[in-house]
Scaffold this motif. Structure first.
Motif, PDB file in Angstrom:
ATOM      1  N   SER A  52       0.670  -1.120   0.138  1.00  0.00           N
ATOM      2  CA  SER A  52      -0.121   0.004  -0.002  1.00  0.00           C
ATOM      3  C   SER A  52       0.867   1.249   0.095  1.00  0.00           C
ATOM      4  O   SER A  52       0.468   2.149  -0.809  1.00  0.00           O
ATOM      5  CB  SER A  52      -0.822   0.234   1.161  1.00  0.00           C
ATOM      6  N   ARG A 103       0.591   4.439  -2.839  1.00  0.00           N
ATOM      7  CA  ARG A 103       0.450   5.674  -2.526  1.00  0.00           C
ATOM      8  C   ARG A 103       1.356   6.452  -3.069  1.00  0.00           C
ATOM      9  O   ARG A 103       1.170   7.710  -3.407  1.00  0.00           O
ATOM     10  CB  ARG A 103       0.005   5.767  -0.933  1.00  0.00           C
ATOM     11  N   ASP A 138     -10.140  11.876  -6.352  1.00  0.00           N
ATOM     12  CA  ASP A 138     -10.941  10.605  -6.278  1.00  0.00           C
ATOM     13  C   ASP A 138     -10.374   9.597  -6.948  1.00  0.00           C
ATOM     14  O   ASP A 138     -11.110   8.594  -7.480  1.00  0.00           O
ATOM     15  CB  ASP A 138     -12.260  11.119  -7.265  1.00  0.00           C
ATOM     16  N   PRO A 173      -8.556   5.777  -7.243  1.00  0.00           N
ATOM     17  CA  PRO A 173      -8.719   4.640  -6.334  1.00  0.00           C
ATOM     18  C   PRO A 173      -7.535   4.325  -5.362  1.00  0.00           C
ATOM     19  O   PRO A 173      -7.874   3.606  -4.568  1.00  0.00           O
ATOM     20  CB  PRO A 173      -8.712   3.493  -7.595  1.00  0.00           C
ATOM     21  N   ASP A 191      -6.500   6.180  -2.738  1.00  0.00           N
ATOM     22  CA  ASP A 191      -6.488   7.203  -1.852  1.00  0.00           C
ATOM     23  C   ASP A 191      -6.022   6.610  -0.588  1.00  0.00           C
ATOM     24  O   ASP A 191      -5.188   5.709  -0.545  1.00  0.00           O
ATOM     25  CB  ASP A 191      -8.098   7.475  -1.554  1.00  0.00           C
ATOM     26  N   VAL A 224      -7.041   5.340   1.888  1.00  0.00           N
ATOM     27  CA  VAL A 224      -7.330   3.912   2.506  1.00  0.00           C
ATOM     28  C   VAL A 224      -6.155   2.797   2.545  1.00  0.00           C
ATOM     29  O   VAL A 224      -5.538   2.843   1.437  1.00  0.00           O
ATOM     30  CB  VAL A 224      -8.901   3.592   1.815  1.00  0.00           C
ATOM     31  N   CYS A 271      -6.187  -0.388   2.233  1.00  0.00           N
ATOM     32  CA  CYS A 271      -6.644  -1.312   1.178  1.00  0.00           C
ATOM     33  C   CYS A 271      -7.797  -0.825   0.174  1.00  0.00           C
ATOM     34  O   CYS A 271      -8.800  -1.511   0.508  1.00  0.00           O
ATOM     35  CB  CYS A 271      -6.495  -2.614   1.495  1.00  0.00           C
ATOM     36  N   SER A 272      -7.703   0.010  -0.792  1.00  0.00           N
ATOM     37  CA  SER A 272      -8.931   0.278  -1.443  1.00  0.00           C
ATOM     38  C   SER A 272      -9.140  -0.680  -2.226  1.00  0.00           C
ATOM     39  O   SER A 272      -8.144  -1.363  -2.686  1.00  0.00           O
ATOM     40  CB  SER A 272      -8.587   1.820  -2.099  1.00  0.00           C
ATOM     41  N   THR A 273     -10.215  -0.537  -3.146  1.00  0.00           N
ATOM     42  CA  THR A 273     -10.431  -1.632  -4.255  1.00  0.00           C
ATOM     43  C   THR A 273      -9.353  -1.465  -5.319  1.00  0.00           C
ATOM     44  O   THR A 273      -8.868  -2.317  -5.861  1.00  0.00           O
ATOM     45  CB  THR A 273     -11.747  -1.328  -4.758  1.00  0.00           C
ATOM     46  N   GLN A 276      -6.307  -0.700  -4.912  1.00  0.00           N
ATOM     47  CA  GLN A 276      -4.830  -0.925  -4.442  1.00  0.00           C
ATOM     48  C   GLN A 276      -5.217  -2.402  -4.432  1.00  0.00           C
ATOM     49  O   GLN A 276      -3.960  -3.214  -4.707  1.00  0.00           O
ATOM     50  CB  GLN A 276      -4.615  -0.533  -3.205  1.00  0.00           C
TER      51      GLN A 276
END
Length: 125
Positions: free
Chosen positions: A20, A24, A35, A37, A39, A41, A43-45, A47
């Motif tokens: 992650s 990032r 916006d 993917p 972001d 978070v 583990c975003s979708t 990522q």
């Protein structure tokens, strides 16, 4: 908190969480929009899917190339053509773009087989 209805093993999430910060950083260096993917978070979708698409999928392709190079006599571009056929195999291609354990399992098996062919059977498990 672990959801028992999720069938993805926690190890794949650990791989995604460890990658992650790299995702990032690539997002920041690329100047992506807010916006994105990738972001803040952990583990975003985006990522999670990137782990298979950019790490485990190409690792499978590299291992297939190494295995084919060891097991077949190289005749021109025959190994490269076989690699392209395997890489574009529909189930491999489809699951490489999603976050399923199939790509991680394939990479693990290919790595074990490659280590076996490389005369390192103890490392292959």
């Amino acid at each position: 908190q672990w959801d028992p209805k999720i069938t993805t093993f926690p190890g794949l999430y650990l791989i995604a969480a460890s990658l992650s910060p790299a995702f990032r950083l690539m997002n920041y260096m690329g100047g992506a929009a807010d916006d994105s993917p990738f972001d803040s978070v952990v583990c975003s979708t985006g990522q999670l899917r990137s782990v298979n698409a950019y790490v485990l999928g190409p690792l499978c392709d590299l291992l297939v190339f190494c295995i084919l190079s060891r097991t077949y006599v190289v005749k021109g571009g025959s190994v490269a053509l076989r690699l392209i056929r395997v890489a574009l195999f529909p189930p491999h291609w489809f699951y490489q773009l999603l976050f399923y354990t199939d790509t991680a399992a394939t990479a693990t098996l290919l790595l074990a087989y490659y280590l076996y062919l490389s005369d390192r059977p103890r490392l292959s498990g």
